[in-house]
Motif scaffolding. Sequence first.
Motif, short mmCIF file in Angstrom:
data_model
loop_
_atom_site.label_atom_id
_atom_site.label_comp_id
_atom_site.label_asym_id
_atom_site.label_seq_id
_atom_site.Cartn_x
_atom_site.Cartn_y
_atom_site.Cartn_z
N GLN A 151 -3.87 -4.59 2.17
CA GLN A 151 -3.55 -3.61 0.70
C GLN A 151 -4.04 -2.00 0.20
O GLN A 151 -3.68 -1.05 0.12
N LEU A 152 -5.01 -3.38 -0.47
CA LEU A 152 -6.57 -2.18 -0.82
C LEU A 152 -7.59 -1.67 -0.08
O LEU A 152 -7.53 -0.34 -0.22
N LEU A 153 -7.19 -1.95 1.53
CA LEU A 153 -7.93 -1.27 1.96
C LEU A 153 -8.67 0.84 2.04
O LEU A 153 -9.81 0.78 2.26
N PRO A 154 -6.86 1.27 1.84
CA PRO A 154 -7.55 2.55 1.50
C PRO A 154 -7.84 3.62 0.98
O PRO A 154 -9.12 4.50 0.24
N LEU A 155 -9.13 2.50 0.05
CA LEU A 155 -9.55 2.47 -1.13
C LEU A 155 -10.69 2.45 -1.16
O LEU A 155 -11.57 2.73 -2.46
N LEU A 156 -10.97 1.30 -0.25
CA LEU A 156 -12.43 1.29 -0.28
C LEU A 156 -13.33 2.20 0.39
O LEU A 156 -13.18 2.81 1.85
N ASP A 157 -14.64 1.86 0.16
CA ASP A 157 -16.00 2.03 0.94
C ASP A 157 -16.35 0.89 2.28
O ASP A 157 -16.68 1.29 2.82
N TYR A 158 -16.10 -0.33 1.37
CA TYR A 158 -16.72 -1.65 2.11
C TYR A 158 -15.31 -2.17 1.89
O TYR A 158 -15.18 -2.54 1.17
N VAL A 159 -15.32 -3.78 2.99
CA VAL A 159 -14.75 -4.67 2.49
C VAL A 159 -15.31 -6.09 3.73
O VAL A 159 -15.80 -5.58 4.61
N ASP A 160 -14.71 -6.79 2.55
CA ASP A 160 -15.21 -8.27 3.17
C ASP A 160 -13.97 -9.46 3.72
O ASP A 160 -13.81 -9.66 2.43
N MET A 161 -13.22 -8.83 4.52
CA MET A 161 -12.13 -9.91 4.71
C MET A 161 -12.18 -10.75 5.85
O MET A 161 -10.76 -10.84 6.57
N ASP A 162 -12.64 -11.92 6.07
CA ASP A 162 -12.81 -12.02 7.60
C ASP A 162 -12.68 -13.60 6.91
O ASP A 162 -12.43 -14.43 7.78
N PRO A 215 -5.40 -5.70 -11.64
CA PRO A 215 -6.86 -5.43 -12.82
C PRO A 215 -8.04 -5.41 -11.33
O PRO A 215 -8.52 -4.20 -11.55
N ALA A 216 -7.97 -5.82 -9.95
CA ALA A 216 -8.19 -5.30 -9.06
C ALA A 216 -8.44 -3.41 -9.05
O ALA A 216 -9.31 -2.90 -8.46
N ARG A 217 -7.24 -2.87 -9.00
CA ARG A 217 -6.87 -1.68 -8.89
C ARG A 217 -8.19 -1.19 -9.64
O ARG A 217 -8.19 0.42 -9.47
N ARG A 218 -7.48 -1.44 -11.23
CA ARG A 218 -8.05 -0.65 -11.85
C ARG A 218 -9.38 -0.66 -12.06
O ARG A 218 -10.30 0.42 -12.23
N MET A 219 -9.83 -1.82 -12.05
CA MET A 219 -11.72 -2.14 -11.80
C MET A 219 -12.04 -0.76 -10.49
O MET A 219 -13.03 -0.13 -10.21
N TYR A 267 0.57 -1.20 -0.38
CA TYR A 267 -0.05 0.08 -0.26
C TYR A 267 0.97 1.07 0.03
O TYR A 267 1.12 1.88 -0.62
N ARG A 268 1.78 0.54 0.69
CA ARG A 268 2.55 2.78 0.51
C ARG A 268 3.25 2.13 -1.08
O ARG A 268 3.54 4.02 -0.89
N LEU A 269 3.93 1.68 -1.16
CA LEU A 269 4.33 1.17 -2.27
C LEU A 269 3.71 2.45 -3.50
O LEU A 269 4.10 3.08 -4.73
N TRP A 270 2.12 1.83 -3.65
CA TRP A 270 1.28 2.52 -4.31
C TRP A 270 1.20 3.78 -3.90
O TRP A 270 -0.56 4.64 -4.12
N GLY A 271 0.95 4.47 -2.72
CA GLY A 271 1.13 5.46 -2.49
C GLY A 271 0.22 5.46 -1.46
O GLY A 271 -0.71 6.94 -1.37
N LEU A 272 -0.23 5.20 -0.58
CA LEU A 272 -1.47 4.95 -0.02
C LEU A 272 -1.53 5.30 1.52
O LEU A 272 0.04 4.88 1.97
N GLU A 273 -1.83 5.72 2.02
CA GLU A 273 -1.50 5.20 3.56
C GLU A 273 -2.89 4.97 5.10
O GLU A 273 -4.10 4.78 3.65
#
Length: 337
Positions: free
Chosen positions: A292-303, A260-264, A114-120
């Motif tokens: 790693q995608l969390l800072p881009l998301l509104d919701y997540v289901d990662m249980d 591809p998920a990042r593009r979606m 996530y840091r490589l992608w410029g996210l916090e």
Amino acid sequence: MKLTIRSFDLPLRHTFTIAYDSRDVQPTLIVELQQGAHKGYGEATSNPYYGFTIENMTQALENVREKIEAAELHNPGDFWATMQPLLAGNPFALCALDMAANDLFGKMQGKPLYRLWGLEADRSPLTDYTIGIDTVEHMVKKLKECPWPIYKIKLGTPEDVAIVKELRKHTDAVFRVDANCAWGVAETIDNARQLQPLGVEFIEQPMPAADREGMKEVYSRSVLPLIADESCITEEDVDRCHGLFHGVNIKLVKCGGLTPARRMIARAKDLGMKVMVGCMTESSVGISAIAQLLPLLDYVDMDGALLLREDIATGVTIDYGRVKYTDVNGTGATLIA
């Protein structure tokens, strides 16, 4: 690079039932890529609904082993673009490979992805915890077993509203419901009206993916937001879901990995849609990649890893819905099995 392929049977804490499937064990495929001193890990679980098995994923990767091992990893996106045509018929295998390449690249660069992608990671959504279909008594028991701020309730029975009403008696948590294509038009519209006052945040994939005309009517009349799952598989599906759903649930295995998920995610945001990423009962290998995608998301289901009786890896941990990252670079996953 050196490619190693392993498979595991992940035992579940409880029988996991949704509208079209039930299982006690989740088979999963782990891909390891090694370049120099670094190893990267990727994962894809088998799925009978989409027709991907440990055997056909393994065979797909073995068919291109020579090309994988001959590659030098300089950029995961370029690596994905090279491998995608070779694995176009098996996005699950492509996902495991892409995930491993991204993990390896992060470790080579000495940073979390996530840091490589410029996210916090200071603002990330909480993950829900899934309650599979069961008798209502057992569903209540599962809910009480794991106090949580957000629950995802699997539905697709004749008693769906009654189930949610009973569960609501035992918690003030936010509810999300997932019908996994089991409802019809009138049923979805009526259920939405009844579920809204019960603290339901949104409905995930109420109807079969093929019923686009039905979804148009539901979209125009539902009092609750609608999130696509089975209707959103590939990158092209994001545009197809616009005007039928309020958001999309992206699964890494279905679309072919993190790349591809990042593009979606970017395309859904361009269209003004909400973005969710979901899991397929992966171990901590797959769950750490989703994190790693969390800072881009509104919701997540990662249980997924929380639903296992025994994990095969270490990685991110989850405390009452909140993800805690590790000090390991890349995705943060380390295979221990």
